[in-house]
Design an enzyme around this catalytic site. Sequence first.
Site, PDB file in Angstrom:
ATOM      1  N   CYS A  23       0.861  -1.179   0.000  1.00 32.06           N
ATOM      2  CA  CYS A  23       0.000   0.000   0.000  1.00 32.06           C
ATOM      3  C   CYS A  23       0.902   1.235   0.000  1.00 32.06           C
ATOM      4  CB  CYS A  23      -0.905  -0.006   1.224  1.00 32.06           C
ATOM      5  SG  CYS A  23      -1.963   1.455   1.304  1.00 32.06           S
ATOM      6  N   ALA A  24       1.108   1.808  -1.156  1.00 30.56           N
ATOM      7  CA  ALA A  24       1.961   2.990  -1.327  1.00 30.56           C
ATOM      8  C   ALA A  24       3.354   2.753  -0.758  1.00 30.56           C
ATOM      9  CB  ALA A  24       1.293   4.220  -0.751  1.00 30.56           C
TER      10      ALA A  24
END
Length: 79
Positions: A23-24
Amino acid sequence: MDKAEAIVAALGGAENIIEVEPCATRLRTEVKDATVVDEPALKAAGAYGVLKMGTNVQVVVGTDADTIASDIEDLLEEE
């Protein structure tokens, strides 16, 4: 030992990891037993930070999150 292997070991080994998602800039993981997660070892493996909420552990690794998550998934498939 590469970064993915070190992170798996610090999360308590492959048998303790339920799920890993990039996630990112972080790895969102779910583990069976959060008490065996070794935060100093995660930081030694290159994590910028670690957030634990119950059995959910977020490991901040920077922009390499997708690559590291893919490497970890490969390691988990080998188990």
